[in-house]
Design an enzyme around this catalytic site. Structure first.
Site, PDB file in Angstrom:
ATOM      1  CE  LYS A 120      -0.305  -0.348   5.048  1.00 17.64           C
ATOM      2  NZ  LYS A 120      -1.135  -0.806   6.178  1.00 17.64           N
ATOM      3  NE  ARG A 169      -6.671  -0.144  10.688  1.00 16.56           N
ATOM      4  CZ  ARG A 169      -5.451  -0.248  10.184  1.00 16.56           C
ATOM      5  NH1 ARG A 169      -4.615   0.782  10.245  1.00 16.56           N
ATOM      6  NH2 ARG A 169      -5.034  -1.375   9.628  1.00 16.56           N
ATOM      7  CE1 TYR A 215      11.018  31.639   5.450  1.00 13.33           C
ATOM      8  CE2 TYR A 215      11.549  29.319   5.121  1.00 13.33           C
ATOM      9  CZ  TYR A 215      11.148  30.555   4.610  1.00 13.33           C
ATOM     10  OH  TYR A 215      10.905  30.674   3.280  1.00 13.33           O
TER      11      TYR A 215
HETATM   12  C1  LIG Z   1      -0.350  -1.783   6.880  1.00 17.57           C
HETATM   13  C2  LIG Z   1      -0.896  -3.112   7.237  1.00 17.57           C
HETATM   14  C3  LIG Z   1      -0.048  -4.234   7.332  1.00 17.57           C
HETATM   15  C4  LIG Z   1       1.450  -4.140   7.274  1.00 17.57           C
HETATM   16  O1  LIG Z   1       1.912  -3.602   8.496  1.00 17.57           O
HETATM   17  P1  LIG Z   1       3.461  -3.474   8.859  1.00 17.57           P
HETATM   18  O2  LIG Z   1       3.446  -3.041  10.276  1.00 17.57           O
HETATM   19  O3  LIG Z   1       4.012  -2.441   7.953  1.00 17.57           O
HETATM   20  O4  LIG Z   1       4.087  -4.787   8.648  1.00 17.57           O
HETATM   21  C5  LIG Z   1      -0.640  -5.473   7.519  1.00 17.57           C
HETATM   22  N1  LIG Z   1      -1.995  -5.599   7.653  1.00 17.57           N
HETATM   23  C6  LIG Z   1      -2.826  -4.535   7.598  1.00 17.57           C
HETATM   24  C7  LIG Z   1      -4.282  -4.742   7.763  1.00 17.57           C
HETATM   25  C8  LIG Z   1      -2.312  -3.252   7.413  1.00 17.57           C
HETATM   26  O5  LIG Z   1      -3.132  -2.205   7.398  1.00 17.57           O
END
Ligand SMILES: *Cc1c(COP(=O)(O)O)cnc(C)c1O
Length: 372
Positions: A46, A145, A267
């Site tokens: 992702k 979630r 800045y």
């Molecule tokens: C992002 C995600 C992962 C991968 O998580 P990592 O901590 O990067 O290994 C696996 N499962 C779900 C549902 C996620 O949202």
């Protein structure tokens, strides 16, 4: 090469080089696959494979034998689908939003079903297209979630007709605290997930992200789903990182100067030189994913020497104190290490008050990307 391409390359060169080591990525895949065997190893790609390039990363992992890929959004699956052979499954973690079902079915993208509503929509789609459609079923085991609530699982069990036309390939849940081995939440989630999975005794199960893999064999299920560990991030906090680094980021010096005591830098004039110091300005800033929260606290490195960030991170540049280096050590154009041998993702994340995931996924698009 025409001159407009030349200009693009030159501009990109000036902003730094993001090197992505696909060999190290492959080795990380093999290490994790060995760790979870006989469970299978998927890859979470992702957010453009955490900023590293979903197409390049996925194709490399396919070569390593990976056949299951997870993205977050349907659009990411649409973009990735043509780059992988059809025997690679692409799952959409967030599920499908209403209206995307038929296209998903047509191109062979597999949703996670996160609610009764999504189950109904996918089942109806299967009816419309006249064949069984695959899906993974996600249940909430304590993160609150995504996924079916315990009540929705009950609803499904008393009404199995809801899921007719759907071939559920995997029962999925996600851990909230897997990177903290001492946190009892993971064991609670495992117990909750096991209790739910007894209602689906024939289904393969998938629970572990990167951290979950290192919680031990009982978390591996049939399919582990690492993201960050593949990309070299530490899967577990407060422990040596067992993964190979995949990313190196070097950004060139674009100006140097010596300033007298009392000079304000950057800045807001938040940093004042106490003595005469030498400064270098480098060609990347918060627009390139170097968090503004590094202002006055982070550092860059040159040949192992720590170069503290002086004042605020700007949009397109950062000024560092190079007084510790020999005079003339940094020429214009000399690359300075942002992430690499001396500064890990975790070090930078700690200084920026964030996590390696956020550093990686925000790496900018002005760098020249080099796949090794
Ligand atoms: C992002 C995600 C992962 C991968 O998580 P990592 O901590 O990067 O290994 C696996 N499962 C779900 C549902 C996620 O949202």
């Amino acid at each position: 090469m025409n001159s407009s391409t030349d200009n693009v390359m030159l501009a990109a060169d000036r902003c730094g080089v993001l090197a992505i080591d696909l060999g190290a990525l492959g080795e990380n895949y093999r290490r994790l696959a060995k760790n979870v065997a006989p469970a299978a190893l998927a890859a979470v790609v992702k957010a453009d494979a955490y900023g590293l390039g979903a197409v390049q990363v996925s194709q490399r992992l396919y070569q390593e034998g990976c056949r299951t890929f997870f993205v977050a959004h349907f659009i990411e699956a649409v973009q990735l689908r043509p780059s992988l052979p059809q025997d690679a499954a692409i799952y959409v973690l967030n599920g499908l939003q209403p209206g995307n079902e038929e296209r998903a079915a047509a191109i062979g993208v597999v949703p996670l079903l996160n609610s009764i509503g999504q189950i109904k929509a996918w089942s109806q789609t299967a009816g419309r297209v006249g064949r069984t459609l695959e899906a993974a079923l996600q249940v909430d085991s304590g993160m609150s979630r995504l996924g079916l609530s315990p009540d929705e699982v009950c609803e499904l069990l008393v009404n199995p007709g809801l899921i007719s036309n759907i071939e559920v390939t995997t029962l999925v849940s996600h851990l909230a605290c897997a990177d903290e081995p001492a946190n009892p939440a993971s064991a609670r989630q495992l117990a909750a997930f096991r209790a739910i999975s007894t209602a689906f005794p024939t289904l393969p199960v998938s629970l572990a992200n990167s951290g979950g893999i290192f919680l031990g064999g009982e978390f591996h299920g049939s399919l582990a789903r690492p993201g960050i560990a593949l990309y070299g991030g530490a899967p577990v906090s407060d422990r040596d990182n067992p993964m190979l680094p995949v990313v190196r980021l070097e950004v060139p010096v674009i100006q140097t100067r010596t300033v007298p005591p009392g000079t304000q830098i950057g800045y807001g004039g938040t940093f004042t030189a106490k003595t005469s110091i030498r400064l270098a300005t480098i060609a990347a800033g918060y627009a390139d994913g170097l968090p503004r929260s590094l202002s006055g606290r982070g550092a860059l490195y040159f040949e192992g020497q720590r170069l503290p960030i002086a004042g605020r991170v700007s949009m397109d540049s950062i000024t560092v104190d190079i007084s510790a280096l020999a005079e003339g050590a940094l020429d214009l154009g000399t690359p300075v290490e942002v992430v690499g041998k001396h500064q890990t993702l975790e070090m930078m994340a700690a200084d920026a008050d964030t996590i390696s995931y956020e550093i990686l996924t925000r790496l900018g698009h002005r760098y020249q990307r080099r796949y090794i």
